[in-house]
Motif scaffolding. Structure first.
Motif, PDB file in Angstrom:
ATOM      1  N   VAL A  37      11.374  55.798  18.752  1.00  0.00           N
ATOM      2  CA  VAL A  37      10.123  55.237  19.260  1.00  0.00           C
ATOM      3  C   VAL A  37       8.991  56.256  19.171  1.00  0.00           C
ATOM      4  CG1 VAL A  37      10.474  55.839  21.688  1.00  0.00           C
ATOM      5  CG2 VAL A  37       9.169  53.787  21.095  1.00  0.00           C
ATOM      6  N   THR A  38       9.309  57.526  19.095  1.00  0.00           N
ATOM      7  CA  THR A  38       8.287  58.574  19.030  1.00  0.00           C
ATOM      8  C   THR A  38       7.599  58.620  17.671  1.00  0.00           C
ATOM      9  OG1 THR A  38      10.027  60.158  18.468  1.00  0.00           O
ATOM     10  CG2 THR A  38       9.355  60.030  20.783  1.00  0.00           C
ATOM     11  N   GLN A  62       8.849  40.957  31.720  1.00  0.00           N
ATOM     12  CA  GLN A  62       9.916  40.857  32.706  1.00  0.00           C
ATOM     13  C   GLN A  62      10.848  42.072  32.630  1.00  0.00           C
ATOM     14  OE1 GLN A  62      12.270  37.313  32.318  1.00  0.00           O
ATOM     15  NE2 GLN A  62      13.103  37.515  34.372  1.00  0.00           N
ATOM     16  N   ALA A  63      10.984  42.648  31.447  1.00  0.00           N
ATOM     17  CA  ALA A  63      11.841  43.825  31.260  1.00  0.00           C
ATOM     18  C   ALA A  63      11.163  45.118  31.687  1.00  0.00           C
ATOM     19  CB  ALA A  63      12.268  43.930  29.805  1.00  0.00           C
ATOM     20  N   SER A  83       1.265  57.128  25.713  1.00  0.00           N
ATOM     21  CA  SER A  83       1.755  58.344  26.367  1.00  0.00           C
ATOM     22  C   SER A  83       3.287  58.361  26.315  1.00  0.00           C
ATOM     23  CB  SER A  83       1.290  58.374  27.815  1.00  0.00           C
ATOM     24  OG  SER A  83       1.895  57.316  28.540  1.00  0.00           O
ATOM     25  N   LYS A  84       3.878  59.486  26.701  1.00  0.00           N
ATOM     26  CA  LYS A  84       5.341  59.579  26.729  1.00  0.00           C
ATOM     27  C   LYS A  84       5.931  58.568  27.705  1.00  0.00           C
ATOM     28  CE  LYS A  84       5.869  64.350  25.304  1.00  0.00           C
ATOM     29  NZ  LYS A  84       6.419  65.667  25.610  1.00  0.00           N
ATOM     30  N   GLN A  89       8.766  53.408  28.459  1.00  0.00           N
ATOM     31  CA  GLN A  89       8.706  52.037  28.973  1.00  0.00           C
ATOM     32  C   GLN A  89       8.915  51.036  27.831  1.00  0.00           C
ATOM     33  OE1 GLN A  89       4.931  50.175  30.530  1.00  0.00           O
ATOM     34  NE2 GLN A  89       5.684  51.164  32.403  1.00  0.00           N
ATOM     35  N   LEU A  90       8.284  51.306  26.693  1.00  0.00           N
ATOM     36  CA  LEU A  90       8.423  50.457  25.516  1.00  0.00           C
ATOM     37  C   LEU A  90       9.874  50.439  25.031  1.00  0.00           C
ATOM     38  CD1 LEU A  90       6.991  48.782  23.270  1.00  0.00           C
ATOM     39  CD2 LEU A  90       6.688  50.937  22.038  1.00  0.00           C
ATOM     40  N   GLU A  91      10.504  51.600  24.969  1.00  0.00           N
ATOM     41  CA  GLU A  91      11.898  51.699  24.522  1.00  0.00           C
ATOM     42  C   GLU A  91      12.833  50.968  25.484  1.00  0.00           C
ATOM     43  OE1 GLU A  91      15.281  52.866  22.261  1.00  0.00           O
ATOM     44  OE2 GLU A  91      13.162  52.676  21.782  1.00  0.00           O
ATOM     45  N   ALA A  92      12.643  51.165  26.779  1.00  0.00           N
ATOM     46  CA  ALA A  92      13.498  50.503  27.776  1.00  0.00           C
ATOM     47  C   ALA A  92      13.344  48.986  27.703  1.00  0.00           C
ATOM     48  CB  ALA A  92      13.160  51.015  29.173  1.00  0.00           C
ATOM     49  N   ALA A  93      12.116  48.511  27.587  1.00  0.00           N
ATOM     50  CA  ALA A  93      11.875  47.066  27.488  1.00  0.00           C
ATOM     51  C   ALA A  93      12.493  46.501  26.211  1.00  0.00           C
ATOM     52  CB  ALA A  93      10.382  46.773  27.529  1.00  0.00           C
ATOM     53  N   TYR A  94      12.335  47.221  25.107  1.00  0.00           N
ATOM     54  CA  TYR A  94      12.904  46.771  23.836  1.00  0.00           C
ATOM     55  C   TYR A  94      14.420  46.640  23.933  1.00  0.00           C
ATOM     56  CZ  TYR A  94      15.056  47.215  19.296  1.00  0.00           C
ATOM     57  OH  TYR A  94      15.877  47.042  18.211  1.00  0.00           O
TER      58      TYR A  94
END
Length: 191
Positions: A37-38, A62-63, A83-84, A89-94
């Motif tokens: 994701v980075t 929702q995620a 931001s990091k 957050q994006l990675e966890a939701a994905y």
């Protein structure tokens, strides 16, 4: 019925919880996006997955994806850099949305119409445990026919439910020594 290990590793045993090893294996079956994701390519692939439809955007919210649609568009257009914290957050939701999307298909593959999937249990490492405290734990394999509770808990990201499904559902079929497989070095299965 064997009780759960309360002081695992006290005498030097090494391993991880069985449900964690099973969750890792389920994650490898899902085929997440390989690019981190980075990197911009990885970030854009995740953004596309989470925003391509209204349903996907709702699932991402929702995620736990807490940024506005405007911010998501700015990231996609390259006008802003997340931001990091936002990338995490994006990675966890994905990951959560991806798990939910493939859970039904994965469950069908693992249950195989009642035939189940062969699972290999690689026991914990006791090489550092003094001889009088070592357990007689060996490599085992088992055909698991009911994955429903495990896959549902995995898709929801519920570690407690996964642990319960692992300990009372999957390993219980190993017989009287199923408590010996609460901690393992690895779990192997394919679907």
């Amino acid at each position: 019925m064997p009780d759960r290990n309360h002081e695992f590793g006290k005498y030097g045993a090494q391993g991880i919880k069985g449900y964690e090893a099973a969750a890792r294996q389920l994650d490898t079956l899902v085929e997440f996006i390989a690019t981190p994701v980075t990197q911009r390519r990885g970030m854009l692939a995740r953004l596309h997955y989470l925003t391509r439809t209204e349903h996907a955007r709702a699932a991402a919210r929702q995620a736990g994806l807490k940024v506005t649609d405007r911010t998501l568009k700015r990231w996609a257009d390259g006008k802003a850099t997340p931001s990091k914290k936002s990338l995490a957050q994006l990675e966890a939701a994905y990951r959560q949305v991806r798990r939910q999307n493939v859970a039904r298909h994965l469950l069908q593959r693992l249950n195989r119409g009642g035939r189940g999937t062969r699972v290999e249990f690689h026991p914990l490492n006791q090489s550092q445990v003094p001889r009088p405290y070592q357990r007689a734990v060996t490599f085992r394999s088992l055909n698991v026919r009911h994955w429903d509770r495990m896959v549902q808990a995995w898709a929801a990201g519920d570690n407690e439910a996964m642990d319960d499904a692992w300990f009372t559902g999957i390993t219980a079929d190993l017989g009287s020594d199923y408590g010996s497989y609460e901690y393992v070095m690895n779990i192997g299965f394919a679907a």
